[in-house]
Motif scaffolding. Structure first.
Motif, PDB file in Angstrom:
ATOM      1  N   SER A  54      -1.513  -8.762   2.170  1.00 33.04           N
ATOM      2  CA  SER A  54      -2.711  -7.723   2.357  1.00 33.04           C
ATOM      3  C   SER A  54      -2.636  -7.368   3.669  1.00 33.04           C
ATOM      4  CB  SER A  54      -3.977  -8.373   2.047  1.00 33.04           C
ATOM      5  OG  SER A  54      -4.963  -7.611   2.384  1.00 33.04           O
ATOM      6  N   GLN A  55      -2.934  -6.012   3.905  1.00 35.18           N
ATOM      7  CA  GLN A  55      -3.263  -5.241   5.075  1.00 35.18           C
ATOM      8  C   GLN A  55      -4.571  -5.009   5.489  1.00 35.18           C
ATOM      9  OE1 GLN A  55      -0.229  -2.484   6.030  1.00 35.18           O
ATOM     10  NE2 GLN A  55       1.123  -2.961   4.659  1.00 35.18           N
ATOM     11  N   ALA A  56      -5.487  -5.658   4.494  1.00 37.01           N
ATOM     12  CA  ALA A  56      -6.831  -5.122   4.520  1.00 37.01           C
ATOM     13  C   ALA A  56      -7.470  -5.276   6.120  1.00 37.01           C
ATOM     14  CB  ALA A  56      -7.792  -5.972   3.591  1.00 37.01           C
ATOM     15  N   SER A  57      -7.120  -6.216   6.805  1.00 39.12           N
ATOM     16  CA  SER A  57      -7.685  -6.649   7.952  1.00 39.12           C
ATOM     17  C   SER A  57      -7.152  -5.549   9.171  1.00 39.12           C
ATOM     18  CB  SER A  57      -7.236  -8.048   8.588  1.00 39.12           C
ATOM     19  OG  SER A  57      -5.656  -8.153   8.607  1.00 39.12           O
ATOM     20  N   ARG A  58      -6.248  -4.756   8.692  1.00 42.86           N
ATOM     21  CA  ARG A  58      -5.687  -3.594   9.656  1.00 42.86           C
ATOM     22  C   ARG A  58      -6.656  -2.219   9.433  1.00 42.86           C
ATOM     23  NH1 ARG A  58      -0.752  -1.490   8.454  1.00 42.86           N
ATOM     24  NH2 ARG A  58      -0.971  -0.259  10.362  1.00 42.86           N
ATOM     25  N   TYR A  59      -7.877  -2.546   8.883  1.00 43.17           N
ATOM     26  CA  TYR A  59      -8.699  -1.406   8.785  1.00 43.17           C
ATOM     27  C   TYR A  59      -9.157  -0.528   9.827  1.00 43.17           C
ATOM     28  CZ  TYR A  59     -13.032  -3.846  10.604  1.00 43.17           C
ATOM     29  OH  TYR A  59     -13.669  -4.268  11.213  1.00 43.17           O
ATOM     30  N   ASN A  60      -9.041  -1.099  11.091  1.00 40.33           N
ATOM     31  CA  ASN A  60      -9.340  -0.560  12.448  1.00 40.33           C
ATOM     32  C   ASN A  60      -8.160  -0.021  12.947  1.00 40.33           C
ATOM     33  OD1 ASN A  60     -11.851  -1.341  13.006  1.00 40.33           O
ATOM     34  ND2 ASN A  60     -11.373  -3.451  13.734  1.00 40.33           N
ATOM     35  N   ASP A  61      -6.913  -0.085  12.171  1.00 38.71           N
ATOM     36  CA  ASP A  61      -5.589   0.701  12.698  1.00 38.71           C
ATOM     37  C   ASP A  61      -5.484   1.965  12.101  1.00 38.71           C
ATOM     38  OD1 ASP A  61      -3.001   1.278  13.197  1.00 38.71           O
ATOM     39  OD2 ASP A  61      -2.378  -0.630  13.179  1.00 38.71           O
ATOM     40  N   LEU A  62      -5.372   3.106  12.858  1.00 40.50           N
ATOM     41  CA  LEU A  62      -5.355   4.259  12.237  1.00 40.50           C
ATOM     42  C   LEU A  62      -4.055   4.571  11.406  1.00 40.50           C
ATOM     43  CD1 LEU A  62      -6.852   7.418  11.935  1.00 40.50           C
ATOM     44  CD2 LEU A  62      -5.402   7.814  14.067  1.00 40.50           C
ATOM     45  N   ASP A  63      -3.007   3.956  11.809  1.00 39.26           N
ATOM     46  CA  ASP A  63      -1.735   3.987  10.956  1.00 39.26           C
ATOM     47  C   ASP A  63      -2.127   3.289   9.507  1.00 39.26           C
ATOM     48  OD1 ASP A  63      -0.213   4.941  13.039  1.00 39.26           O
ATOM     49  OD2 ASP A  63       0.394   3.066  13.740  1.00 39.26           O
ATOM     50  N   TYR A  64      -2.876   2.485   9.554  1.00 40.94           N
ATOM     51  CA  TYR A  64      -3.306   2.004   8.034  1.00 40.94           C
ATOM     52  C   TYR A  64      -3.638   3.237   7.029  1.00 40.94           C
ATOM     53  CZ  TYR A  64      -5.695   0.210   4.195  1.00 40.94           C
ATOM     54  OH  TYR A  64      -6.192  -0.271   2.848  1.00 40.94           O
ATOM     55  N   TRP A  65      -4.755   3.885   7.784  1.00 42.84           N
ATOM     56  CA  TRP A  65      -5.233   5.033   7.005  1.00 42.84           C
ATOM     57  C   TRP A  65      -4.062   6.275   6.679  1.00 42.84           C
ATOM     58  CZ3 TRP A  65      -9.338   3.826   4.368  1.00 42.84           C
ATOM     59  CH2 TRP A  65     -10.001   2.807   4.607  1.00 42.84           C
ATOM     60  N   THR A  66      -3.287   6.681   7.688  1.00 43.03           N
ATOM     61  CA  THR A  66      -2.662   7.693   7.399  1.00 43.03           C
ATOM     62  C   THR A  66      -1.326   7.529   6.677  1.00 43.03           C
ATOM     63  OG1 THR A  66      -1.333   6.999   9.619  1.00 43.03           O
ATOM     64  CG2 THR A  66      -3.051   8.826   9.939  1.00 43.03           C
ATOM     65  N   ASN A  67      -1.045   5.992   6.624  1.00 44.94           N
ATOM     66  CA  ASN A  67       0.021   5.554   5.969  1.00 44.94           C
ATOM     67  C   ASN A  67      -0.570   5.379   4.332  1.00 44.94           C
ATOM     68  OD1 ASN A  67       2.222   5.157   7.843  1.00 44.94           O
ATOM     69  ND2 ASN A  67       1.423   2.950   8.291  1.00 44.94           N
ATOM     70  N   LEU A  68      -1.728   5.154   4.167  1.00 43.84           N
ATOM     71  CA  LEU A  68      -2.381   5.126   2.987  1.00 43.84           C
ATOM     72  C   LEU A  68      -2.382   6.497   2.364  1.00 43.84           C
ATOM     73  CD1 LEU A  68      -3.593   3.794   0.658  1.00 43.84           C
ATOM     74  CD2 LEU A  68      -5.758   3.956   1.891  1.00 43.84           C
ATOM     75  N   ALA A  69      -2.874   7.685   3.182  1.00 36.41           N
ATOM     76  CA  ALA A  69      -2.707   8.813   2.788  1.00 36.41           C
ATOM     77  C   ALA A  69      -1.476   9.492   2.242  1.00 36.41           C
ATOM     78  CB  ALA A  69      -3.496   9.905   3.809  1.00 36.41           C
ATOM     79  N   ILE A  70      -0.558   9.234   2.926  1.00 36.69           N
ATOM     80  CA  ILE A  70       1.000   9.589   2.720  1.00 36.69           C
ATOM     81  C   ILE A  70       1.289   9.125   1.321  1.00 36.69           C
ATOM     82  CG2 ILE A  70       3.320   9.398   3.480  1.00 36.69           C
ATOM     83  CD1 ILE A  70       2.307   9.594   6.385  1.00 36.69           C
ATOM     84  N   GLU A  71       0.975   7.817   1.220  1.00 37.53           N
ATOM     85  CA  GLU A  71       1.356   7.082  -0.119  1.00 37.53           C
ATOM     86  C   GLU A  71       0.588   7.535  -1.316  1.00 37.53           C
ATOM     87  OE1 GLU A  71       3.226   3.525  -1.965  1.00 37.53           O
ATOM     88  OE2 GLU A  71       3.674   5.154  -0.481  1.00 37.53           O
TER      89      GLU A  71
END
Length: 484
Positions: free
Chosen positions: A31-48
């Motif tokens: 799980s990468q849920a604890s990276r919710y503060n990391d902008l890369d988490y969100w941009t990578n999710l959008a790309i996916e």
């Protein structure tokens, strides 16, 4: 000639927090849920999501905490159950910058933010995303949120919808009426950016809001963002029938979904709108893999990390009931209170009575919605049943583990749905509204209440009309002429 199969709309359901619908699973090694503060988490999710041709990333939000269970927020804090939680708006422009088509459904409550300010935030994002924004209109249900902005308690359930009706009227006036088409000239030679004669104060004075001026933003690609709505109570359905272009519902299965979807579409028609002007999404969590057996093993592994107390903390906030005080084997029944009324209604509508023990067993992973477990064919069969028999248009897909649940769905289920003609392989051109509803131009339909304010102020008072002659007009003119 066979009837074309309905395309299934796919939305990823997330929240800017650690534990959204599956409390405790953030502890899983992948799980990468604890990276919710990391902008890369969100941009990578959008790309996916764009790789899977998902329609939107639907971002939930609350501005309170889940403190009903045992009378404290301790369980929610311990499990990261929707707290800590960040503002859902902040990462949108970054996600838009790395994608071209996926939309963004952003939750914002009408109870705690003035419409004049929220209208600007949404227009700004509609500009920056080139028309890929939806607003999920909610009225906050947590007493803790109300108390922390200075209220004694949450506004009553139906009263919140009365406020919401006026709120929508204000935003529609700002988005659709205050700036005419062609108001923005960008004329470099004449030195005129905006023709003030085509900008109008809305002069709104209502029970809840007073907004005399005009919208701060020039018209965005959609003007009014796509309107999402997430409440299927009787009052919520009335609101959705008038305003929503997409609606998020809770149901335990296709049979209970059909009762909801039929009732909602009947109300849409009664409100003078076309039945296809509103898309209905059901909440599901899908756990999948290359086979049914592999998916089942994964589900059982995830359950080892799910937190029963975290789940009950969430349900306490959603229902307003302290589940620690209830008999774990007694049937749950719907209650009249000011919380998220549809939560217990959706369980009480099921053919089998639910208990607290059932909530722990069936919803520690799924949260508000059912969990589907299986390989690509099994999941595709189930989704088709929800659409064909349940009458939904698509799904808000919550995660058990992020981003693994989303990646698994894209890798295993999306190809099967495409093979069956159910999922898009690419995006239609245009704004989010054009992609979801298929309407050209990106503007709300004429049958939508936002359209009532188009050209409403045309020919009436403009900003130019309020310009007063200066007492020093002649002297000023000579100064300006000399400067030129």
């Amino acid at each position: 000639m066979s009837t074309p199969k309905k395309r299934i709309i796919l939305n990823a359901f997330d929240m800017t927090c650690v534990g959204h619908q599956a409390a405790g699973t953030w502890r899983h090694p992948s799980s990468q849920a604890s990276r919710y503060n990391d902008l890369d988490y969100w941009t990578n999710l959008a790309i996916e999501l764009e790789r899977g041709a998902f329609d939107t990333l639907f971002i939930a939000d609350v501005v309170g905490v889940y403190d009903v269970y045992r009378g404290s927020a301790e369980a929610a804090l311990r499990d990261g159950a929707q707290v800590p939680v960040n503002d859902p708006f902040a990462a949108i422009s970054a996600m838009a910058a790395v994608t071209r088509n996926v939309g963004f459904g952003i939750t914002a409550a009408v109870t705690f933010e003035h419409p004049y300010l929220l209208a600007r935030r949404l227009s700004t994002l509609d500009h920056l995303t080139k028309g890929r924004v939806a607003w999920n209109v909610v009225s906050s249900y947590l007493d803790s949120a109300a108390r922390n902005i200075g209220m004694d308690r949450q506004i009553g359930h139906d009263a919140r919808y009365d406020l919401a009706e006026e709120y929508m009227q204000v935003t529609y006036k700002l988005w659709e009426g205050s700036w005419e088409d062609g108001a923005v000239l960008r004329d470099r030679e004449k030195g005129i950016f905006t023709d003030a004669r085509k900008v109008h104060p809305i002069r709104h004075e209502g029970e809840y809001f007073k907004v005399p001026g005009f919208h701060l933003c020039e018209p965005s690609p959609q003007r009014t963002p796509v309107i999402f709505q997430a409440g299927a109570s009787s009052r919520g359905r009335q609101f959705a029938a008038r305003h929503a272009e997409a609606m998020f519902v809770l149901a335990t299965g296709p049979e209970t979904a059909r009762k909801l979807t039929d009732a909602i579409r009947a109300e849409v028609v009664a409100a003078g709108r076309e039945p296809d002007s509103l898309k209905i999404f059901a909440l599901l969590t899908v756990i999948t893999g290359p086979s049914d057996a592999a998916a089942q093993r994964k589900y059982e592994e995830y359950l080892d990390y799910a937190s029963p107390e975290g789940a009950l903390a969430l349900y306490g906030g959603w229902t307003g009931l302290d589940f620690s005080s209830l008999d774990p084997d007694a049937p749950l029944t719907a209650v009249e209170n000011d919380s998220l009324r549809t939560t217990l209604e959706s369980l009480a509508a099921d053919s089998e009575a639910w208990t607290v023990r059932d909530v722990i067993r069936k919803r520690s992973i799924g949260g508000l919605g059912p969990v589907l477990v299986g390989g690509p064919q099994t999941i595709a069969d189930a989704l088709e049943e929800w659409v064909d028999e349940g009458g939904v248009d698509g799904f808000n897909l919550a995660y058990a583990i992020t981003p693994a649940s989303t990646t698994d769905f894209i890798d295993f289920v999306v190809p099967e749905l495409r093979r069956r003609g159910r999922a898009q392989a690419d995006y239609a051109p245009g704004t989010l509204r054009e992609k979801l509803l298929g309407d050209p131009g990106g503007r709300a339909r004429d049958s939508h209440p936002a359209a009532e304010w188009r050209d409403h102020y045309k020919g009436r008072e403009s900003v130019a009309d309020s310009s007063r002659p200066s007492a020093f007009e002649g002297a000023n003119a000579r100064l300006i002429e000399a400067a030129e």
